[in-house]
Design a protein around this motif. Structure first.
Motif, PDB file in Angstrom:
ATOM      1  N   ILE A  86       0.946  -1.260  -0.173  1.00 21.33           N
ATOM      2  CA  ILE A  86      -0.129   0.072  -0.036  1.00 21.33           C
ATOM      3  C   ILE A  86       0.775   1.187   0.107  1.00 21.33           C
ATOM      4  N   TRP A  87       2.102   1.331   0.645  1.00 21.11           N
ATOM      5  CA  TRP A  87       2.916   2.234   0.594  1.00 21.11           C
ATOM      6  C   TRP A  87       3.579   2.653  -0.729  1.00 21.11           C
ATOM      7  N   CYS A  88       3.936   1.572  -1.341  1.00 21.60           N
ATOM      8  CA  CYS A  88       4.336   1.564  -2.778  1.00 21.60           C
ATOM      9  C   CYS A  88       3.484   2.353  -3.685  1.00 21.60           C
ATOM     10  N   PHE A  89       1.828   1.834  -3.491  1.00 19.06           N
ATOM     11  CA  PHE A  89       1.017   2.250  -4.099  1.00 19.06           C
ATOM     12  C   PHE A  89       0.707   3.769  -4.097  1.00 19.06           C
ATOM     13  N   LEU A  90       0.725   4.294  -2.670  1.00 16.91           N
ATOM     14  CA  LEU A  90       0.712   5.801  -2.335  1.00 16.91           C
ATOM     15  C   LEU A  90       1.588   6.501  -2.894  1.00 16.91           C
TER      16      LEU A  90
END
Lengths: 95, 198
Positions: free
Chosen positions: B24-28
């Motif tokens: 999710i952090w990479c997506f953000l």
């Protein structure tokens, strides 16, 4: 953030309420300042300064970045560098 | 199927976080670049424009201020739903997540009224660069809100069945959905002054 004691989370909840109060107050302040009709340069500086404080509060407390694992911080530092390049490069080329 | 993706409820020994959280952090991070490109376009367009309207002259500041407060509140209820679930209080978790969804819908309804009044005054994305940027940025943001509503509604109703079998994994999902939601709030925190107050 997966291992939490009950006490820790109860403490978190109190922090969330304080952060909410700060965010709401800063929203009112930034709108109030906009009615002062400062010069464009100063207005941009003040508005972005307040927005940065608000953003930092959200990232630090709601997104738990202050207690997050190192790898997440490294990813974000890298992203921040690329973000600044993305934001500034066309602007520098333009002016 | 879930056995194929490992370390979704326990931290990965190498990264120190669950794969879900890393994901999710990479997506953000990629989302930040998406909005960054648009903010960059805004700087270039505004910098090269001979005339640029002050946001408050053409947009409804009180309504947007209300929407800002609504979105901030929804971020608090989102993080409270995660905290309630971590404390194993399922009733409170459901309450806070429901509130998050209701506040998100309120945001969209107000945004709808705002768009409607713009259209009534014949302000369209094609009107000028200001409205082009306004509709692109707020429109993309509104789509993100809608996406959050869909995910949160899924996690509130059918998705919450996972809690009975894999509570840790479900807590991770709520945390990931929360991270996304706070990001959407974060984008608005910058959109609001840039479009409405400057």
């Amino acid at each position: 953030m997966s291992e939490h004691s009950q006490e820790e989370i109860s403490k978190h909840v109190r922090t969330y309420i304080s952060v909410f109060a700060a965010l709401a107050a800063l929203t009112i302040i930034t709108v109030a300042i906009s009615y002062l009709h400062l010069s464009t340069g100063l207005a941009i500086a003040v508005a972005l300064f307040v927005a940065t404080i608000k953003g930092s509060l959200v990232v630090a407390y709601f997104m738990h970045l202050i207690s997050e694992a190192k790898i997440i911080r490294y990813i974000l530092i890298l992203t921040a560098i690329f973000f600044l390049v993305l934001l500034l490069l066309p602007a520098i080329g333009h002016f | 199927m879930s056995a194929l993706i490992r370390y979704i409820s326990k931290p990965h020994p190498v990264s120190g976080v669950t794969n879900a959280k890393l994901g999710i952090w990479c997506f953000l991070a990629s989302e930040l670049m998406l909005f960054g490109g648009l903010f960059s376009a805004y700087i270039v367009l505004r910098g090269s424009a001979s005339e640029w309207p002050h946001g408050s002259a053409v947009l409804n500041v009180p309504l947007a201020t209300l929407n800002t407060l609504i979105l901030i509140s929804s971020s608090v209820t989102m993080v409270m739903s995660w905290a309630s679930l971590a404390l194993k209080n399922l009733k409170k978790f459901r309450f806070h997540l429901s509130m998050t969804i209701l506040l998100s819908l309120a945001f969209l309804v107000i945004k709808g009224f705002e768009y409607h009044s713009k259209f009534e005054h014949h302000h369209f994305p094609s009107t000028d660069n200001f409205f082009g940027m306004y509709f692109t940025l707020t429109g993309l943001h509104a789509i993100h809100i809608l996406g959050g509503v869909i995910v949160n509604a899924y996690l509130l109703f059918p998705g919450s069945k996972l809690y009975e079998t894999e509570p840790e994994q479900f807590l991770g999902r709520i945390e990931a959905a929360g991270l996304y939601w706070h990001f959407v709030d974060l984008v608005w925190i910058f959109l609001f002054p840039v479009l409405y107050l400057l």
